[in-house]
Each structure stands twice: as structure tokens, then as C-alpha cells.
Enzyme design. Structure first.
Site, PDB file in Angstrom:
ATOM      1  N   SER A 240     -12.954 -22.590 -29.626  1.00 46.24           N
ATOM      2  CA  SER A 240     -12.049 -23.728 -29.877  1.00 46.24           C
ATOM      3  C   SER A 240     -10.856 -23.713 -28.926  1.00 46.24           C
ATOM      4  O   SER A 240     -10.449 -24.771 -28.414  1.00 46.24           O
ATOM      5  CB  SER A 240     -11.575 -23.722 -31.331  1.00 46.24           C
ATOM      6  N   HIS A 270     -18.789 -19.742 -34.922  1.00 46.03           N
ATOM      7  CA  HIS A 270     -17.325 -19.733 -34.756  1.00 46.03           C
ATOM      8  C   HIS A 270     -16.706 -20.100 -36.108  1.00 46.03           C
ATOM      9  O   HIS A 270     -16.958 -19.422 -37.095  1.00 46.03           O
ATOM     10  CB  HIS A 270     -16.979 -20.694 -33.610  1.00 46.03           C
ATOM     11  N   HIS A 317     -17.662  -9.357 -34.114  1.00 43.37           N
ATOM     12  CA  HIS A 317     -16.716 -10.139 -33.315  1.00 43.37           C
ATOM     13  C   HIS A 317     -16.990  -9.881 -31.844  1.00 43.37           C
ATOM     14  O   HIS A 317     -17.399  -8.775 -31.473  1.00 43.37           O
ATOM     15  CB  HIS A 317     -15.268  -9.766 -33.654  1.00 43.37           C
ATOM     16  N   ARG A 326      -6.476 -10.116 -39.725  1.00 45.85           N
ATOM     17  CA  ARG A 326      -6.402 -11.365 -40.492  1.00 45.85           C
ATOM     18  C   ARG A 326      -7.196 -11.207 -41.790  1.00 45.85           C
ATOM     19  O   ARG A 326      -6.862 -11.801 -42.818  1.00 45.85           O
ATOM     20  CB  ARG A 326      -6.950 -12.536 -39.661  1.00 45.85           C
ATOM     21  N   ASP A 372     -13.243 -14.524 -41.353  1.00 46.47           N
ATOM     22  CA  ASP A 372     -13.990 -15.426 -42.225  1.00 46.47           C
ATOM     23  C   ASP A 372     -14.545 -14.739 -43.467  1.00 46.47           C
ATOM     24  O   ASP A 372     -14.901 -15.414 -44.445  1.00 46.47           O
ATOM     25  CB  ASP A 372     -15.147 -16.059 -41.451  1.00 46.47           C
TER      26      ASP A 372
HETATM   27  C1  COA Z   1     -19.158 -13.145 -34.109  1.00 50.59           C
HETATM   28  C2  COA Z   1     -20.455 -12.987 -33.342  1.00 50.59           C
HETATM   29  C3  COA Z   1     -20.972 -14.398 -32.989  1.00 50.59           C
HETATM   30  C4  COA Z   1     -20.167 -12.214 -32.048  1.00 50.59           C
HETATM   31  O1  COA Z   1     -21.318 -12.260 -31.267  1.00 50.59           O
HETATM   32  P1  COA Z   1     -21.576 -11.192 -30.124  1.00 50.59           P
HETATM   33  O2  COA Z   1     -20.328 -10.987 -29.322  1.00 50.59           O
HETATM   34  O3  COA Z   1     -22.786 -11.645 -29.407  1.00 50.59           O
HETATM   35  O4  COA Z   1     -21.869  -9.877 -30.979  1.00 50.59           O
HETATM   36  P2  COA Z   1     -22.582  -8.554 -30.481  1.00 50.59           P
HETATM   37  O5  COA Z   1     -22.414  -8.355 -29.015  1.00 50.59           O
HETATM   38  O6  COA Z   1     -22.102  -7.487 -31.380  1.00 50.59           O
HETATM   39  O7  COA Z   1     -24.123  -8.872 -30.767  1.00 50.59           O
HETATM   40  C5  COA Z   1     -25.126  -7.906 -30.476  1.00 50.59           C
HETATM   41  C6  COA Z   1     -26.266  -8.055 -31.449  1.00 50.59           C
HETATM   42  O8  COA Z   1     -25.780  -7.748 -32.773  1.00 50.59           O
HETATM   43  C7  COA Z   1     -26.092  -8.791 -33.663  1.00 50.59           C
HETATM   44  N1  COA Z   1     -25.003  -8.987 -34.605  1.00 50.59           N
HETATM   45  C8  COA Z   1     -23.713  -9.230 -34.343  1.00 50.59           C
HETATM   46  N2  COA Z   1     -23.030  -9.458 -35.479  1.00 50.59           N
HETATM   47  C9  COA Z   1     -23.918  -9.335 -36.481  1.00 50.59           C
HETATM   48  C10 COA Z   1     -23.831  -9.482 -37.873  1.00 50.59           C
HETATM   49  N3  COA Z   1     -22.693  -9.833 -38.474  1.00 50.59           N
HETATM   50  N4  COA Z   1     -24.949  -9.294 -38.608  1.00 50.59           N
HETATM   51  C11 COA Z   1     -26.116  -8.969 -38.031  1.00 50.59           C
HETATM   52  N5  COA Z   1     -26.266  -8.846 -36.696  1.00 50.59           N
HETATM   53  C12 COA Z   1     -25.179  -9.024 -35.936  1.00 50.59           C
HETATM   54  C13 COA Z   1     -26.164 -10.007 -32.767  1.00 50.59           C
HETATM   55  O9  COA Z   1     -26.880 -11.090 -33.377  1.00 50.59           O
HETATM   56  C14 COA Z   1     -26.838  -9.457 -31.539  1.00 50.59           C
HETATM   57  O10 COA Z   1     -28.215  -9.381 -31.804  1.00 50.59           O
HETATM   58  P3  COA Z   1     -29.321  -9.625 -30.647  1.00 50.59           P
HETATM   59  O11 COA Z   1     -29.075  -8.542 -29.649  1.00 50.59           O
HETATM   60  O12 COA Z   1     -30.602  -9.536 -31.386  1.00 50.59           O
HETATM   61  O13 COA Z   1     -29.033 -10.995 -30.087  1.00 50.59           O
HETATM   62  C15 COA Z   1     -21.505 -12.196 -34.169  1.00 50.59           C
HETATM   63  O14 COA Z   1     -20.968 -10.955 -34.527  1.00 50.59           O
HETATM   64  C16 COA Z   1     -21.981 -12.939 -35.396  1.00 50.59           C
HETATM   65  O15 COA Z   1     -22.925 -13.725 -35.316  1.00 50.59           O
HETATM   66  N6  COA Z   1     -21.318 -12.697 -36.575  1.00 50.59           N
HETATM   67  C17 COA Z   1     -21.637 -13.432 -37.771  1.00 50.59           C
HETATM   68  C18 COA Z   1     -21.000 -14.806 -37.721  1.00 50.59           C
HETATM   69  C19 COA Z   1     -19.494 -14.733 -37.836  1.00 50.59           C
HETATM   70  O16 COA Z   1     -18.973 -14.037 -38.678  1.00 50.59           O
HETATM   71  N7  COA Z   1     -18.786 -15.510 -36.981  1.00 50.59           N
HETATM   72  C20 COA Z   1     -17.331 -15.623 -37.047  1.00 50.59           C
HETATM   73  C21 COA Z   1     -16.679 -14.936 -35.911  1.00 50.59           C
HETATM   74  S1  COA Z   1     -14.926 -14.967 -36.046  1.00 50.59           S
END
Ligand code: COA
Length: 433
Positions: A240, A270, A317, A326, A372
Site C-alpha cells: 500500500s 497484505h 512477514h 503492533r 493482523d
Molecule cells: C506475509 C507474507 C505474505 C510474507 O511473504 P514472504 O515474504 O514470501 O514470506 P517467506 O519468505 O517467509 O515465505 C517463504 C515460504 O513460507 C511460507 N509461509 C510464509 N508465511 C507463512 C504462514 N503464515 N503460514 C504458512 N506458510 C507460510 C510461504 O508461503 C513460502 O512458501 P513457498 O516457499 O512454498 O512459496 C507471508 O508470511 C504470508 O502469507 N503470511 C500469511 C498472510 C499474512 O498474515 N499477511 C499479512 C502480512 S502483514
């Protein structure tokens, strides 16, 4: 000129030579290298954005203008009878880096009130859209509908100097920000409260008036102030913030830019994650099928989620590598106001058992909760059970940070953003070398 605008102008004039000197004398200094992994992987960790408004340390979490969340809450003037500062004082702080005194804060509160009235045509736009439209779509459309009000566009068409662009951007940002709580509350009550509405109360501050227009009693006004401040800014690379900055870099005005940023916030990876957390937690409760669940039951249900290829929403994250402060700030609120609420107890159990499970699974780089994971519980407790709406509240808060940022973008004359793309064959060539 208001005291805020005067202070902001002084800060801008003090800051400009720093940016000019860096560009003139040190443009070639390297800040890092870009790998193939980063080019394909969403530019993670590429250092190519500049902001002085907030900084996210992976281990410590966010600092607003150099202050941690507890320091920020401690430093800013409180609304009488409230545990939290006014959002108006926080706006002053984010824009200038100075903690305002009471008089300066009161001036901003009065200025916001003077700009609070939402034009009737915005209400008409909202009412013309199908009632099952997602609240984020309504919110973004309402912001975009007001683009015709832009002072920036008028001044640009009159031929303003580049040095003056911050001023109409500030005016647009303030005009827009002042109206967002009323727009959000209108959407909420139109969709979920049988289209009955509570008018604005001019005796109340920005956060307090949001709670009032939502129709929810104290201490929901403090929930609102806390929530908006916590969600305001998380440095510049998140979707955002980056989107708002990117669109504004084309000299699109604050209305176009914020609406675009809000659309990015609406993605489930997000901002929408906060609604996902509640939806998932409710399903999770159903899966557990009982109130007297054990930690083992919760662990099993978490593994079921992961084994079915889903993420645990509210965990992980892109930058943070510890529990999001937070999350902690909201958890502290829950411990004070709703310690025995069953949903909070479940969220607390999930907090206890999830990090080791994500570590054991070995995929997520950050097994800890983000903002979140905790926010929906508080909303649920105060009766806002329509989780589709949660991201609108995130968006009202996020507007504070991104609008402060694009005001500074214009003050420092940041150019149109234009990273370079490569082809896959070029990456393959680079890999061979
Ligand atoms: C926030 C988020 C999008 C960050 O993504 P990112 O920077 O790509 O995270 P990572 O580098 O740690 O991801 C590596 C792997 O771990 C997985 N992973 C990360 N967070 C995870 C979670 N909460 N549950 C399960 N698996 C997760 C990813 O899907 C990814 O899998 P892949 O290699 O099969 O694609 C991710 O952690 C996520 O999807 N979290 C859940 C949604 C969420 O809470 N979003 C709000 C963020 S403020």
C-alpha cells in the site's frame, strides 16, 4: 498559515540541502547489489526507497520518526480521559518529526473538523453501488470520486513551481484524511446496520468521532485511536505504501494515489489478512468443534491447515523476524480490557503453539505473528463482527502514513519511479557468467 504547516515548511527547507548534497556529491555510492533471487522474488530487501517517516528494523519492528510504538504513545498528548494520543497529534508528529504541544494539537484537531464534511455526491456514489460490493471497493471508489476536489491538480494546471508542490499535496492530504473516518463509518452502517446512520459529532476528535459514527461506546474510541496509529506506516516497501508513492511519483494527486494504495491493501497477503485471520479462526473453532480444546487439538488443527497447502494468516512477514510490536501493543490492550474473552484465549493459544510449528515446517522465514493476528479479536469484542470491514479500518490508518509520505515526496522533488526490467534470457546469461 497553521502552526503545523509553518513547522512543516521549516523542516522541508532544512531537509532539502541534505537530499541535494547526497544527489550531487554521492550519487554513485552503492547501497547494495541486486541478485536474481531478488529480481524474481518481489524485490525483497532491495534498498531503493527513501523515507524518514518510519523505519522497520527486522528484529525491533517499526519506529515512527525514531520512536518505538510505546515511546510514541508515551510522548504524544492524550485526549482527556483517554489512554491513547489523538490521531491529529500523531499526524503532526509524522509530518514534522516534532511532538506537538497541546495548543498545536488543538489547532490540528480544529483544522480536521473544518475539513470533515463529506460531499453529498460521495454518499450518492456509495449508495449507487450494489450493496454487496466489498467495503474496500466502496472505500476506494469514494476516495477516487473526490479527485475533482484536488487542489494539487488546480495548482499544477495554473503552472506552479516544483518547489511549491508539497503545499497543495499537503492540502489534498489533509482534506482527504479528515473525511476518511466519516466515509468508513458510513460504509459500515450502510452495509451492516440496516442503512441507519449516526452523524458526525464536532465535539470529538478524529478517532473519537469514528467510534461515535460507528455507533460504538467507549472505550472503542481508544480502540480506534490505537488502531489507526498502529496501522499508519510500516516504511515504504509494503504494497500500500509503495503503490501510493509510485502513483504519486507520476504527479498523480493524493486522491488517485491513495485510492491505488487502498486497492493494494485489499489483497489477502497484505491488509486483507486481518479479515482472513478472523474467518480462519472461526473456521478453526468449528474444526475444533468444542470449547474445551487442548493445546494438542490446536496444534493438530494448525498442521491440518498447513498440510492442506494454506498459510496460517496473521503469521509471517516479508521484513520482520520477530513478534510484530503492533501485535504486542494490541495484545496488551486485550490483556487489560478483554482478558477472559474466549476468542482472545484461542488467539493466545495459537500464539503459543504456532511459531514452533512453522519453525518445524521450515518454510516461513518469520514464524512470529504480525499485526493482523490480533486486530480482529478486538473488533469482534466490541461488536464489529463483519470482518469484510476490517481492512477499511486498516486503510483509514494506513492513509495517515502514506499521505504524510507523498507530501514529503513532493517536498523533496522525488522523480517519477522507473525501475529497469530484464528478460528471463538475460537472467540466464547472467547466471552462466
Ligand atoms: C506475509 C507474507 C505474505 C510474507 O511473504 P514472504 O515474504 O514470501 O514470506 P517467506 O519468505 O517467509 O515465505 C517463504 C515460504 O513460507 C511460507 N509461509 C510464509 N508465511 C507463512 C504462514 N503464515 N503460514 C504458512 N506458510 C507460510 C510461504 O508461503 C513460502 O512458501 P513457498 O516457499 O512454498 O512459496 C507471508 O508470511 C504470508 O502469507 N503470511 C500469511 C498472510 C499474512 O498474515 N499477511 C499479512 C502480512 S502483514
Amino acid at each position: 498559515m497553521s502552526s503545523l504547516k509553518e513547522t512543516l515548511f521549516k523542516k522541508i527547507e532544512e531537509h532539502r540541502p541534505r537530499t541535494t548534497k547526497l544527489l550531487k556529491d554521492h550519487s554513485d555510492v552503492k547501497l547494495g547489489e541486486v541478485t536474481i533471487g531478488q529480481a524474481i522474488g518481489g524485490a525483497r530487501g532491495v534498498r531503493c526507497l527513501v523515507t524518514d517517516i518510519s523505519y522497520l528494523d527486522p528484529m525491533e519492528g517499526i519506529r515512527f520518526r525514531g520512536k518505538t510504538i510505546p515511546e510514541t504513545f508515551e510522548a504524544l498528548p492524550k485526549i482527556p480521559g483517554s489512554d491513547y494520543p489523538s490521531v491529529e497529534s500523531f499526524w503532526y508528529f509524522l509530518l514534522t518529526g516534532d511532538v506537538p504541544n497541546k495548543k498545536q494539537t488543538d489547532e490540528v484537531v480544529a483544522d480536521f473538523k473544518a475539513r470533515r464534511q463529506v460531499p453529498q455526491y460521495v454518499i450518492d456514489v456509495l449508495r449507487a453501488m450494489p450493496r454487496d460490493t466489498h467495503p474496500m471497493t466502496l472505500f476506494s471508489a469514494a476516495i477516487l470520486a473526490m479527485q475533482r476536489e484536488s487542489v494539487f491538480v488546480r495548482r499544477y494546471n495554473e503552472g506552479m513551481s516544483r518547489m511549491d508542490q508539497w503545499d497543495p499535496m499537503y492540502e489534498d492530504a489533509t482534506n482527504l484524511l479528515a473525511k476518511l473516518p466519516s466515509i468508513g463509518a458510513y460504509i459500515y452502517r450502510m452495509k451492516y446496520k440496516a442503512d441507519t446512520h449516526v452523524g458526525t459529532n464536532m465535539d470529538l476528535d478524529w478517532g473519537g468521532d469514528f467510534a461515535h459514527q460507528m455507533g460504538i461506546a467507549k472505550p472503542y474510541d481508544d480502540v480506534s485511536r490505537m488502531y489507526f496509529i498502529l496501522h499508519s506506516d510500516h516504511e515504504s516497501g509494503n504494497v500500500s505504501a509503495h503503490t501510493t508513492h509510485l502513483v504519486a511519483s507520476a504527479l498523480s494527486d493524493a486522491y488517485y494515489s491513495l485510492s491505488a494504495g487502498i486497492n493494494g491493501l485489499a489483497g489477502p497477503l497484505h491488509g486483507l489478512a486481518n479479515q482472513e485471520v478472523l474467518r480462519w479462526t472461526m473456521n478453526f473453532l468449528q474444526t475444533l468443534g468444542k470449547d474445551d480444546y487442548t493445546e494438542e487439538d490446536v496444534k493438530q488443527a494448525l498442521w491440518d491447515t498447513l498440510n492442506s497447502g494454506q498459510v496460517v494468516p496473521g503469521y509471517g512477514h516479508a521484513v520482520l523476524r520477530k513478534t510484530d510490536p503492533r501485535y504486542t501493543a494490541q495484545r496488551e490492550f486485550c490483556l487489560k480490557h478483554l482478558p477472559d474473552f474466549p476468542l482472545f484465549k484461542l488467539i493466545s493459544t495459537i500464539y503459543k503453539v504456532t511459531p514452533p510449528i512453522l519453525q518445524e515446517q521450515g518454510k516461513a522465514k518469520n514464524p512470529w505473528p504480525n499485526v493482523d493476528a490480533q486486530s480482529g479479536v478486538i473488533q469482534w469484542y466490541y461488536g464489529v463482527t463483519e470482518w469484510d470491514f476490517y481492512t477499511v479500518m486498516f486503510g483509514i490508518g494506513r492513509a495517515i502514513g502514506v499521505l504524510a509520505n507523498i507530501t514529503w515526496d513532493r517536498a523533496l522533488g522525488y522523480p517519477i519511479e522507473r525501475p529497469k526490467s530484464l528478460t528471463t534470457a538475460m537472467l540466464e546469461d547472467a547466471a552462466k557468467k
